[in-house]
Every structure is written in structure tokens, then in C-alpha cells.
Design a protein around this motif. Structure first.
Motif, PDB file in Angstrom:
ATOM      1  N   TYR A 188       1.368   0.732  -7.831  1.00 37.22           N
ATOM      2  CA  TYR A 188      -0.054   0.904  -7.501  1.00 37.22           C
ATOM      3  C   TYR A 188      -0.672   2.167  -8.096  1.00 37.22           C
ATOM      4  O   TYR A 188      -1.806   2.495  -7.785  1.00 37.22           O
ATOM      5  CB  TYR A 188      -0.255   0.843  -5.974  1.00 37.22           C
ATOM      6  CG  TYR A 188       0.781   1.601  -5.185  1.00 37.22           C
ATOM      7  CD1 TYR A 188       0.684   2.969  -5.030  1.00 37.22           C
ATOM      8  CD2 TYR A 188       1.859   0.935  -4.600  1.00 37.22           C
ATOM      9  CE1 TYR A 188       1.638   3.669  -4.315  1.00 37.22           C
ATOM     10  CE2 TYR A 188       2.822   1.631  -3.886  1.00 37.22           C
ATOM     11  CZ  TYR A 188       2.697   2.990  -3.745  1.00 37.22           C
ATOM     12  OH  TYR A 188       3.639   3.700  -3.036  1.00 37.22           O
ATOM     13  N   GLU A 189       0.073   2.874  -8.946  1.00 35.73           N
ATOM     14  CA  GLU A 189      -0.540   3.984  -9.682  1.00 35.73           C
ATOM     15  C   GLU A 189      -0.375   3.752 -11.190  1.00 35.73           C
ATOM     16  O   GLU A 189      -1.354   3.699 -11.930  1.00 35.73           O
ATOM     17  CB  GLU A 189       0.062   5.328  -9.244  1.00 35.73           C
ATOM     18  CG  GLU A 189      -0.321   5.655  -7.799  1.00 35.73           C
ATOM     19  CD  GLU A 189       0.265   6.951  -7.244  1.00 35.73           C
ATOM     20  OE1 GLU A 189      -0.395   7.566  -6.400  1.00 35.73           O
ATOM     21  OE2 GLU A 189       1.395   7.335  -7.616  1.00 35.73           O
ATOM     22  N   CYS A 190       0.873   3.608 -11.642  1.00 39.06           N
ATOM     23  CA  CYS A 190       1.120   3.502 -13.091  1.00 39.06           C
ATOM     24  C   CYS A 190       0.640   2.167 -13.673  1.00 39.06           C
ATOM     25  O   CYS A 190      -0.083   2.149 -14.679  1.00 39.06           O
ATOM     26  CB  CYS A 190       2.602   3.687 -13.388  1.00 39.06           C
ATOM     27  SG  CYS A 190       3.267   5.261 -12.830  1.00 39.06           S
TER      28      CYS A 190
ATOM     29  N   LEU B 263       4.705   9.547  -9.832  1.00 42.07           N
ATOM     30  CA  LEU B 263       3.707   8.504  -9.597  1.00 42.07           C
ATOM     31  C   LEU B 263       4.360   7.138  -9.442  1.00 42.07           C
ATOM     32  O   LEU B 263       5.385   6.850 -10.052  1.00 42.07           O
ATOM     33  CB  LEU B 263       2.670   8.529 -10.715  1.00 42.07           C
ATOM     34  CG  LEU B 263       1.947   9.886 -10.799  1.00 42.07           C
ATOM     35  CD1 LEU B 263       1.006   9.942 -11.980  1.00 42.07           C
ATOM     36  CD2 LEU B 263       1.208  10.203  -9.498  1.00 42.07           C
ATOM     37  N   ARG B 264       3.761   6.332  -8.594  1.00 38.78           N
ATOM     38  CA  ARG B 264       4.343   5.067  -8.189  1.00 38.78           C
ATOM     39  C   ARG B 264       3.999   3.945  -9.177  1.00 38.78           C
ATOM     40  O   ARG B 264       2.844   3.798  -9.570  1.00 38.78           O
ATOM     41  CB  ARG B 264       3.863   4.691  -6.779  1.00 38.78           C
ATOM     42  CG  ARG B 264       4.691   5.256  -5.650  1.00 38.78           C
ATOM     43  CD  ARG B 264       4.883   6.730  -5.647  1.00 38.78           C
ATOM     44  NE  ARG B 264       3.677   7.500  -5.481  1.00 38.78           N
ATOM     45  CZ  ARG B 264       3.401   8.274  -4.456  1.00 38.78           C
ATOM     46  NH1 ARG B 264       4.254   8.387  -3.472  1.00 38.78           N
ATOM     47  NH2 ARG B 264       2.288   8.985  -4.410  1.00 38.78           N
ATOM     48  N   LEU B 265       5.021   3.176  -9.539  1.00 36.05           N
ATOM     49  CA  LEU B 265       4.847   2.149 -10.572  1.00 36.05           C
ATOM     50  C   LEU B 265       3.822   1.091 -10.170  1.00 36.05           C
ATOM     51  O   LEU B 265       2.912   0.779 -10.931  1.00 36.05           O
ATOM     52  CB  LEU B 265       6.203   1.484 -10.869  1.00 36.05           C
ATOM     53  CG  LEU B 265       6.186   0.337 -11.879  1.00 36.05           C
ATOM     54  CD1 LEU B 265       5.731   0.815 -13.252  1.00 36.05           C
ATOM     55  CD2 LEU B 265       7.567  -0.311 -11.980  1.00 36.05           C
TER      56      LEU B 265
ATOM     57  N   MET C 261      -1.909  -1.450  -3.876  1.00 34.77           N
ATOM     58  CA  MET C 261      -3.001  -0.467  -3.941  1.00 34.77           C
ATOM     59  C   MET C 261      -2.582   0.911  -3.450  1.00 34.77           C
ATOM     60  O   MET C 261      -1.692   1.070  -2.634  1.00 34.77           O
ATOM     61  CB  MET C 261      -4.190  -0.943  -3.101  1.00 34.77           C
ATOM     62  CG  MET C 261      -3.866  -1.030  -1.616  1.00 34.77           C
ATOM     63  SD  MET C 261      -5.330  -1.303  -0.621  1.00 34.77           S
ATOM     64  CE  MET C 261      -4.638  -1.257   1.038  1.00 34.77           C
ATOM     65  N   ASP C 262      -3.252   1.899  -4.011  1.00 32.44           N
ATOM     66  CA  ASP C 262      -3.245   3.233  -3.439  1.00 32.44           C
ATOM     67  C   ASP C 262      -4.659   3.427  -2.918  1.00 32.44           C
ATOM     68  O   ASP C 262      -5.593   3.647  -3.697  1.00 32.44           O
ATOM     69  CB  ASP C 262      -2.903   4.279  -4.504  1.00 32.44           C
ATOM     70  CG  ASP C 262      -2.751   5.664  -3.892  1.00 32.44           C
ATOM     71  OD1 ASP C 262      -3.141   5.832  -2.721  1.00 32.44           O
ATOM     72  OD2 ASP C 262      -2.247   6.569  -4.583  1.00 32.44           O
ATOM     73  N   PRO C 263      -4.850   3.298  -1.604  1.00 30.72           N
ATOM     74  CA  PRO C 263      -6.217   3.254  -1.078  1.00 30.72           C
ATOM     75  C   PRO C 263      -7.001   4.551  -1.289  1.00 30.72           C
ATOM     76  O   PRO C 263      -8.199   4.517  -1.493  1.00 30.72           O
ATOM     77  CB  PRO C 263      -6.038   2.960   0.409  1.00 30.72           C
ATOM     78  CG  PRO C 263      -4.617   3.280   0.720  1.00 30.72           C
ATOM     79  CD  PRO C 263      -3.840   3.105  -0.546  1.00 30.72           C
ATOM     80  N   LEU C 264      -6.310   5.679  -1.238  1.00 32.84           N
ATOM     81  CA  LEU C 264      -7.018   6.944  -1.486  1.00 32.84           C
ATOM     82  C   LEU C 264      -6.057   7.920  -2.136  1.00 32.84           C
ATOM     83  O   LEU C 264      -5.283   8.595  -1.459  1.00 32.84           O
ATOM     84  CB  LEU C 264      -7.581   7.514  -0.181  1.00 32.84           C
ATOM     85  CG  LEU C 264      -8.797   8.406  -0.390  1.00 32.84           C
ATOM     86  CD1 LEU C 264      -9.957   7.648  -1.022  1.00 32.84           C
ATOM     87  CD2 LEU C 264      -9.260   9.002   0.919  1.00 32.84           C
ATOM     88  N   ASP C 265      -6.126   7.961  -3.450  1.00 31.14           N
ATOM     89  CA  ASP C 265      -5.203   8.818  -4.189  1.00 31.14           C
ATOM     90  C   ASP C 265      -5.803  10.215  -4.364  1.00 31.14           C
ATOM     91  O   ASP C 265      -7.013  10.371  -4.463  1.00 31.14           O
ATOM     92  CB  ASP C 265      -4.926   8.216  -5.572  1.00 31.14           C
ATOM     93  CG  ASP C 265      -3.929   9.043  -6.342  1.00 31.14           C
ATOM     94  OD1 ASP C 265      -2.761   9.034  -5.953  1.00 31.14           O
ATOM     95  OD2 ASP C 265      -4.335   9.738  -7.285  1.00 31.14           O
ATOM     96  N   GLY C 266      -4.909  11.202  -4.394  1.00 26.29           N
ATOM     97  CA  GLY C 266      -5.363  12.582  -4.574  1.00 26.29           C
ATOM     98  C   GLY C 266      -5.889  13.174  -3.283  1.00 26.29           C
ATOM     99  O   GLY C 266      -6.759  14.047  -3.283  1.00 26.29           O
TER     100      GLY C 266
ATOM    101  N   SER D 295       0.844  -1.199   0.000  1.00 30.26           N
ATOM    102  CA  SER D 295       0.000   0.000   0.000  1.00 30.26           C
ATOM    103  C   SER D 295       0.872   1.239   0.000  1.00 30.26           C
ATOM    104  O   SER D 295       1.957   1.241   0.592  1.00 30.26           O
ATOM    105  CB  SER D 295      -0.881   0.011   1.255  1.00 30.26           C
ATOM    106  OG  SER D 295      -1.453   1.298   1.436  1.00 30.26           O
ATOM    107  N   GLU D 296       0.371   2.284  -0.645  1.00 26.49           N
ATOM    108  CA  GLU D 296       1.105   3.552  -0.618  1.00 26.49           C
ATOM    109  C   GLU D 296       1.337   4.011   0.819  1.00 26.49           C
ATOM    110  O   GLU D 296       2.316   4.687   1.106  1.00 26.49           O
ATOM    111  CB  GLU D 296       0.333   4.630  -1.385  1.00 26.49           C
ATOM    112  CG  GLU D 296       1.032   5.970  -1.296  1.00 26.49           C
ATOM    113  CD  GLU D 296       0.459   7.045  -2.206  1.00 26.49           C
ATOM    114  OE1 GLU D 296      -0.226   6.715  -3.175  1.00 26.49           O
ATOM    115  OE2 GLU D 296       0.720   8.218  -1.921  1.00 26.49           O
ATOM    116  N   GLU D 297       0.445   3.643   1.701  1.00 27.23           N
ATOM    117  CA  GLU D 297       0.522   4.132   3.076  1.00 27.23           C
ATOM    118  C   GLU D 297       1.410   3.303   3.989  1.00 27.23           C
ATOM    119  O   GLU D 297       1.581   3.648   5.155  1.00 27.23           O
ATOM    120  CB  GLU D 297      -0.888   4.215   3.687  1.00 27.23           C
ATOM    121  CG  GLU D 297      -1.870   5.056   2.880  1.00 27.23           C
ATOM    122  CD  GLU D 297      -1.467   6.530   2.769  1.00 27.23           C
ATOM    123  OE1 GLU D 297      -0.651   7.000   3.588  1.00 27.23           O
ATOM    124  OE2 GLU D 297      -1.947   7.188   1.841  1.00 27.23           O
TER     125      GLU D 297
HETATM  126 MG    MG Z   1      -1.313   8.229  -4.741  1.00 24.02          MG
END
Ligand code: MG
Ligand code: AHM
Length: 338
Positions: free
Chosen positions: A278-280, A274-276, A114-119, A91-93
């Protein structure tokens, strides 16, 4: 009158789309759908309850965590941990991988990035935010998941998707057989099929980039932006500039309307922002399945070999013709010398 088809019904009907054993991946997607509904509920009442504002600690990228980020992270981890089909989460977090080693999950076949809550910087200002997820089949045999399970190229994803919490809430996913989109009907609490076999136009007329960073962009990106801004009737230029600053929302709009989203390398983010994992990669899988292209500017995103859980990559993603043209500008004006 056409019958409503829920995400749950669709997943069961389309099990032949899933690689490997059918039921497990279906259940995993179902678990993600349930967590998304819970997160959606909190996102929608974020202005009403004491859930706005920073929690006070920072995440592994040194960014301030907001309360909703923490909440969403917990919800997705809880849903994936109790579902029994996922043995590990990136997770991003969370700095490290989360090993799910309860008795039902530790021999499960899938891992989720996962990115649980992006932006999340957009929460306080009532702008759309999103969740992004990517599912891989583990490469380790059994027991605790390992880092190798996550260091797989994007081409190895078995499913990926994103959820936009916007004026309506929409989940789209792919298992490699096209992209389908489901809009949450709050009156029945179900994601219902609303966008079947989504396709993005080959040519769009929108470019999305944080132009405030212009002076720090590679020359190829600068020249491409100038191209987008020039007047030319034949190619319907100048194009429109649209940038929400919320990746899922920018991606979602461009997929539907056609366009290109770019987050290149900058002086502040020399590897891109941006992260490969869980985002890209998940968005690259989605856009390719919708007929678009996702590139680092030089090569296909899905073919980048990850070496780090939170690795960043520059990204050029969207309509095929626009991304190809941006790649041509990069090759001409910012060739890789290494
Ligand atoms: Mg993000
Ligand atoms: P986050 O994961 O900390 O929310 O950051 C990712 C966000 C994306 O949603 C968005 O595309 C990008 O950061 C915007 O960055 P910038 O403000 O530098 O344009």
C-alpha cells in the motif's frame, strides 16, 4: 470559458479505460473520492479541534497511532464497506485483512490495499500528508475474500492512486491508461480535473532521501548520493536535496518536477521501511504510467511477489534516467550476493 470537469464526470466519461466490468470500478473510485473529501475536511481543521495527538495505541508496525490516522482508517473502511464494490481491505492500520461480508459486498470483485493517512508524524507540524490506495481484482471466486486476493504482484493492479492533503488537496489515479490529477475545489466540494495525462521528466535535478541515515546506507546508495552532490556543469550537478519525510508529498513533488526518491535498506530497516502493498506498489504504478521508473534497486517494484501483508521493500522511484543510474550504482557497489 472552459467547463470544469469533476472527478465523477471524468470517471463516467472514461469508463472505456477500465478493465473488466465498467461500472463497478468507477463506483469504487467514487467511494474513495468521497472518503478523501471527508478526511480532507478533518485534516484541515486538525489544528482547531481535539483531533491532534496520539490516540494511545500502536499500530501493527509498533508505531504510535495518531487520532487522524484512526479517523481516516475508519472513513475509508466505512466508504468501501457500504459502497458494495469491495469485498476486502488491507490497511496499514490493521494487522489482518478486513473481510467485508455484508450482503452487498461479499461477492464484490475488488479488494483494496491502502495507507489511509501516510506521514502522520507530520500532522502536528502542519506538513502535507496523504492517502495511498491500490485496487486489485480478487482471485478467489466469491464469498469472503482471502489472503491470496492480496498476495498479487503490483503488475496485477487494476487501479491505484494517492491523495495529497497539502496547500491544496489533490487526488491522482491511474487505471493503466496514464495518470490524471484532480484538485479539490473547496467552494464546490468537488475534485476537478487539473492535471491531465501527467508526465514526469526523464531527467530530474532533485534527490530525496533521509540523509541522516547515511552511514547505514548500502555502498551503492552512498556513491549515488555523492554523485548527486558533485559539481558538473554538463549534467547540471550538484542536484538539489528535498526531503519532506511525507512519502506522498515527496512523491508528488518529484513527479511534477522530476527527481528521485529513495528509501533504501538501512541498519534500522534492513528490508527498507516502506510497505510493498500500500505504499510502494500504488506509487510504482502511478510513476510508470507517468513515464518514470520504480525499482527495489535491483528489480522492478511491480514484479516483486508479496508474501506478507505488511512486507517492506527498499524503493528507488522517480525520473527514468535517475533511477536507472541509481540501479547502476547498486549493481556496481552493492551487488546482491545471495
Ligand atoms: Mg505509511
Ligand atoms: P508512516 O506510514 O508511519 O507514516 O511512515 C511512512 C513515512 C513516509 O511518509 C516517509 O516517506 C517515511 O516514513 C519517512 O521516514 P523517515 O522518517 O525514516 O525518513
Amino acid at each position: 470559458m472552459q467547463a470544469v470537469k469533476t472527478l465523477g464526470q471524468f470517471i463516467i466519461e472514461r469508463q472505456e479505460d477500465f478493465p473488466y466490468a465498467k461500472g463497478e470500478l468507477s463506483r469504487l473510485l467514487r467511494d474513495i473520492g468521497i472518503a478523501a473529501k471527508i478526511v480532507n475536511r478533518e485534516v484541515n481543521k486538525a489544528g482547531l479541534v481535539d483531533i491532534l495527538g496520539a490516540v494511545g495505541n500502536t499500530n501493527v508496525q509498533g508505531e504510535e497511532q495518531k487520532k487522524l490516522d484512526v479517523f481516516a482508517n475508519e472513513q475509508f473502511i466505512a466508504a468501501l464497506s457500504s459502497g458494495g464494490e469491495c469485498c476486502g481491505i488491507a490497511s496499514e492500520e490493521n494487522e489482518d485483512i478486513i473481510k467485508i461480508n455484508n450482503t452487498v459486498s461479499k461477492n464484490a470483485k475488488y479488494v483494496v490495499a491502502m495507507d489511509p493517512l501516510d506521514g502522520s508524524s507530520n500532522i502536528d507540524v502542519n506538513v502535507s500528508i496523504g492517502t495511498i490506495f491500490s485496487i486489485y481484482r480478487r482471485v478467489s471466486i466469491s464469498g469472503d475474500c482471502t489472503m491470496e486476493d492480496f498476495m498479487q504482484k503490483g503488475t496485477e493492479q487494476v487501479a491505484a492512486g494517492c491523495i495529497t492533503y497539502g496547500s491544496s488537496t489533490m487526488l491522482m489515479y491511474t487505471t493503466g491508461k496514464g495518470v490524471n490529477g484532480f484538485t479539490l475545489d473547496p467552494s464546490i466540494g468537488e475534485f476537478c480535473l487539473s492535471h491531465s495525462q501527467m508526465k514526469t521528466p526523464d531527467q530530474g535535478f532533485i534527490y530525496s532521501i533521509n540523509e541522516g541515515n547515511y552511514v547505514h546506507f548500502p555502498e551503492g546508495v552512498k556513491k549515488f548520493i555523492k554523485y548527486c552532490q558533485e559539481e558538473d556543469n554538463a549534467t547540471k550537478r550538484p542536484y538539489s536535496s528535498r526531503y519532506i519525510g511525507s512519502l506522498v508529498a515527496d512523491f508528488h513533488r518529484n513527479l511534477l518536477k522530476g527527481g528521485i526518491f529513495i528509501y533504501p535498506t538501512t541498519a534500522k530497516s534492513p528490508q527498507g521501511k516502506l510497505r510493498l502493498l500500500y505504499e510502494c506498489n500504488p506509487l510504482a504504478f502511478l510513476i510508470e504510467q507517468a513515464g518514470g521508473v520504480a525499482s527495489t534497486g535491483f528489480k522492478r517494484i511491480l514484479e516483486v511477489q508479496p508474501t506478507d501483508l505488511h512486507q517492506r521493500e527498499p524503493i528507488f522511484i522517480g525520473s527514468k534516467n535517475m533511477v536507472k543510474l541509481a540501479e547502476d550504482f547498486m549493481a556496481k557497489y552493492s551487488p546482491v550476493t545471495a
